[in-house]
Design a protein around this motif. Structure first.
Motif, PDB file in Angstrom:
ATOM      1  N   LYS A 153       0.440   5.611   0.316  1.00 33.84           N
ATOM      2  CA  LYS A 153      -0.419   6.759   0.596  1.00 33.84           C
ATOM      3  C   LYS A 153       0.435   8.024   0.477  1.00 33.84           C
ATOM      4  N   GLU A 196      -9.133  15.334   8.462  1.00 30.28           N
ATOM      5  CA  GLU A 196      -8.246  14.186   8.658  1.00 30.28           C
ATOM      6  C   GLU A 196      -7.064  14.552   9.565  1.00 30.28           C
ATOM      7  N   TYR A 246      -3.904   4.127  -1.398  1.00 33.25           N
ATOM      8  CA  TYR A 246      -4.940   4.773  -0.599  1.00 33.25           C
ATOM      9  C   TYR A 246      -5.187   6.181  -1.145  1.00 33.25           C
ATOM     10  N   ASP A 247      -6.332   6.747  -0.794  1.00 31.48           N
ATOM     11  CA  ASP A 247      -6.560   8.165  -1.080  1.00 31.48           C
ATOM     12  C   ASP A 247      -5.467   8.977  -0.388  1.00 31.48           C
ATOM     13  N   PRO A 248      -5.037  10.074  -1.002  1.00 27.52           N
ATOM     14  CA  PRO A 248      -3.973  10.864  -0.376  1.00 27.52           C
ATOM     15  C   PRO A 248      -4.439  11.532   0.916  1.00 27.52           C
ATOM     16  N   TYR A 307       0.842  -1.205   0.000  1.00 22.35           N
ATOM     17  CA  TYR A 307       0.000   0.000   0.000  1.00 22.35           C
ATOM     18  C   TYR A 307       0.871   1.247   0.000  1.00 22.35           C
ATOM     19  N   ILE A 341      -4.747  19.961  -1.929  1.00 25.09           N
ATOM     20  CA  ILE A 341      -5.218  19.009  -2.923  1.00 25.09           C
ATOM     21  C   ILE A 341      -4.595  19.257  -4.295  1.00 25.09           C
TER      22      ILE A 341
END
Length: 239
Positions: free
Chosen positions: A190, A233, A218-220, A188, A196
């Motif tokens: 990230k 987050e 994974y999504d950043p 994985y 963004i």
């Protein structure tokens, strides 16, 4: 080590305290992000633990038997030990003041369930080295290289044990190549992005000892909103 030069912080997301030297290299967001990303269990080894921030963040996350943190710098290792004692965690976290390349002299092969590392990012000779030894060792591959990290990780990890790393995106090819060389299959990835629309400035990687070839993303993790405030987050990670 002067007491006037030591300050005590609260470890983000916990009630634990950590001692640090005011004029020396302190932990950064990369250590916090790595400790959030990692899924510890059983026996855990943190390579290049600094003042012990990652063990202190991890200790309450999973079913952990013991976390070992290895640190080569004398002052920094002593501070880490003092922080463990301050939090009365001596039966859960042990700080080893030694060269991580010598760990195979003290532990049998395939002993650990999880290995974590927030290593120096800069290749030796790849950038101007800070004249302060503490800063230099923390940022540059002087006392250990990426290859050293992966070599000892391969030795320490049980089959299907997990490896968690935080590093710089510009070293990604080196990282993936060296992980495979030492039988740690990248599973994985990230990316961490300031905003963004910005390029990533950190990368989090999970590897599996003797794992099958199957890499997922994974999504950043985005640090700031468009208005400059922290994202939800980040607030979750720092609590």
């Amino acid at each position: 080590m002067s007491k006037e030069n030591i300050h005590i912080d609260i470890v983000p997301g916990t009630n634990y305290k950590i001692k640090q030297l005011k004029d020396k290299f302190s932990y950064g967001t990369d250590a916090i992000f790595l400790s959030d990303f990692a899924k510890p269990k059983g026996l855990v080894m943190d390579l290049g633990t600094g003042t012990g921030i990652i063990p202190l963040r991890l200790i309450d996350k999973g079913k952990i038997d013991m976390i070992y943190g290895v640190e080569i710098q004398t002052q920094v290792a002593e501070l880490a030990k003092e922080s463990i004692e301050l939090n009365k965690l001596e039966n859960k976290i042990k700080i080893l003041h030694m060269d991580l390349r010598d760990l195979q002299k003290y532990f049998p092969k395939h002993t650990f369930d999880v290995v974590t590392s927030n290593p120096p990012y800069m290749k030796e000779g790849g950038a101007i080295v800070n004249s302060d030894e503490n800063f230099a060792i923390s940022r540059h591959e002087i006392k250990c290289t990426l290859e050293d990290i992966l070599n000892i990780t391969n030795y320490l990890l049980k089959p299907l044990g997990k490896f968690y790393l935080v590093h710089r995106p510009d070293r990604l090819v080196d990282i993936l190549y060296t992980m495979r060389k030492y039988e740690i299959e990248p599973k994985y990835i990230k990316f961490v992005q300031p905003k963004i629309e910005k390029k990533p400035n950190l990368i989090l990687i999970e590897g599996l000892k003797n794992g099958k070839k199957d890499l997922k993303f994974y999504d950043p993790l985005i640090v700031y909103n468009e208005d400059g405030t922290y994202t939800d987050e980040i607030y979750r990670i720092y609590k």
